[in-house]
Design a protein around this motif. Structure first.
Motif, PDB file in Angstrom:
ATOM      1  N   ARG A   6       0.855  -1.179   0.000  1.00  0.00           N
ATOM      2  CA  ARG A   6       0.000   0.000   0.000  1.00  0.00           C
ATOM      3  C   ARG A   6       0.886   1.221   0.000  1.00  0.00           C
ATOM      4  O   ARG A   6       1.809   1.314   0.788  1.00  0.00           O
ATOM      5  N   ARG A   7       0.580   2.154  -0.839  1.00  0.00           N
ATOM      6  CA  ARG A   7       1.360   3.380  -0.886  1.00  0.00           C
ATOM      7  C   ARG A   7       0.917   4.376   0.174  1.00  0.00           C
ATOM      8  O   ARG A   7       1.661   5.264   0.525  1.00  0.00           O
ATOM      9  N   PRO A  28     -12.581  10.277  -4.131  1.00  0.00           N
ATOM     10  CA  PRO A  28     -12.881   9.960  -5.535  1.00  0.00           C
ATOM     11  C   PRO A  28     -12.766   8.472  -5.862  1.00  0.00           C
ATOM     12  O   PRO A  28     -13.256   8.035  -6.903  1.00  0.00           O
ATOM     13  N   LYS A  29     -12.147   7.691  -4.996  1.00  0.00           N
ATOM     14  CA  LYS A  29     -11.948   6.273  -5.272  1.00  0.00           C
ATOM     15  C   LYS A  29     -12.776   5.359  -4.369  1.00  0.00           C
ATOM     16  O   LYS A  29     -12.642   4.142  -4.441  1.00  0.00           O
ATOM     17  N   GLY A  30     -13.609   5.903  -3.512  1.00  0.00           N
ATOM     18  CA  GLY A  30     -14.454   5.081  -2.646  1.00  0.00           C
ATOM     19  C   GLY A  30     -13.671   4.292  -1.602  1.00  0.00           C
ATOM     20  O   GLY A  30     -14.071   3.206  -1.218  1.00  0.00           O
ATOM     21  N   VAL A  31     -12.567   4.856  -1.154  1.00  0.00           N
ATOM     22  CA  VAL A  31     -11.715   4.184  -0.167  1.00  0.00           C
ATOM     23  C   VAL A  31     -12.378   4.156   1.200  1.00  0.00           C
ATOM     24  O   VAL A  31     -12.305   3.155   1.906  1.00  0.00           O
ATOM     25  N   LEU A  32     -13.036   5.229   1.561  1.00  0.00           N
ATOM     26  CA  LEU A  32     -13.574   5.380   2.913  1.00  0.00           C
ATOM     27  C   LEU A  32     -15.069   5.104   2.979  1.00  0.00           C
ATOM     28  O   LEU A  32     -15.800   5.297   2.016  1.00  0.00           O
ATOM     29  N   ALA A  33     -15.492   4.661   4.147  1.00  0.00           N
ATOM     30  CA  ALA A  33     -16.903   4.407   4.425  1.00  0.00           C
ATOM     31  C   ALA A  33     -17.112   4.594   5.920  1.00  0.00           C
ATOM     32  O   ALA A  33     -16.157   4.799   6.666  1.00  0.00           O
ATOM     33  N   LEU A  34     -18.362   4.535   6.336  1.00  0.00           N
ATOM     34  CA  LEU A  34     -18.682   4.554   7.765  1.00  0.00           C
ATOM     35  C   LEU A  34     -18.963   3.130   8.198  1.00  0.00           C
ATOM     36  O   LEU A  34     -19.677   2.391   7.519  1.00  0.00           O
ATOM     37  N   ASP A  35     -18.388   2.734   9.335  1.00  0.00           N
ATOM     38  CA  ASP A  35     -18.586   1.376   9.840  1.00  0.00           C
ATOM     39  C   ASP A  35     -19.904   1.285  10.606  1.00  0.00           C
ATOM     40  O   ASP A  35     -20.669   2.256  10.678  1.00  0.00           O
ATOM     41  N   ILE A  49      -5.354   7.022  -3.927  1.00  0.00           N
ATOM     42  CA  ILE A  49      -4.428   7.690  -4.846  1.00  0.00           C
ATOM     43  C   ILE A  49      -3.659   8.807  -4.156  1.00  0.00           C
ATOM     44  O   ILE A  49      -2.881   9.512  -4.794  1.00  0.00           O
ATOM     45  N   GLY A  50      -3.904   8.996  -2.873  1.00  0.00           N
ATOM     46  CA  GLY A  50      -3.163   9.996  -2.112  1.00  0.00           C
ATOM     47  C   GLY A  50      -3.574  11.430  -2.350  1.00  0.00           C
ATOM     48  O   GLY A  50      -2.794  12.344  -2.103  1.00  0.00           O
TER      49      GLY A  50
END
Length: 72
Positions: A6-7, A28-35, A49-50
């Motif tokens: 992972r970068r 923009p990449k849907g990396v995060l969500a709420l648990d 993508i940083g």
């Protein structure tokens, strides 16, 4: 870089997060969500993508993106 590297690493201060979801909506990449507890979580960290939009938009300064944490 292999597929397991992972970068970027997401550091989420769960005590500071109020669960507004702004970080997830701006990613923009849907990396995060709420648990299930309503707190931010990096669900797909390998897609990051940083851009740091989550970090910049968080009103509680509860999320940080650290670069160069590969191989975990």
């Amino acid at each position: 870089m292999t597929m397991t590297e992972r970068r970027y690493e997401h550091i989420i201060e769960r005590d500071w997060c109020k669960g507004c979801g702004i970080c997830a909506r701006f990613c923009p990449k849907g990396v995060l969500a709420l648990d299930a507890g309503g707190k931010a979580v990096a669900e797909h960290p390998d897609q990051c993508i940083g851009c740091r939009m989550c970090e910049y938009r968080c009103p509680d300064m509860a999320i940080f993106v650290r670069e160069g944490q590969g191989g975990k």
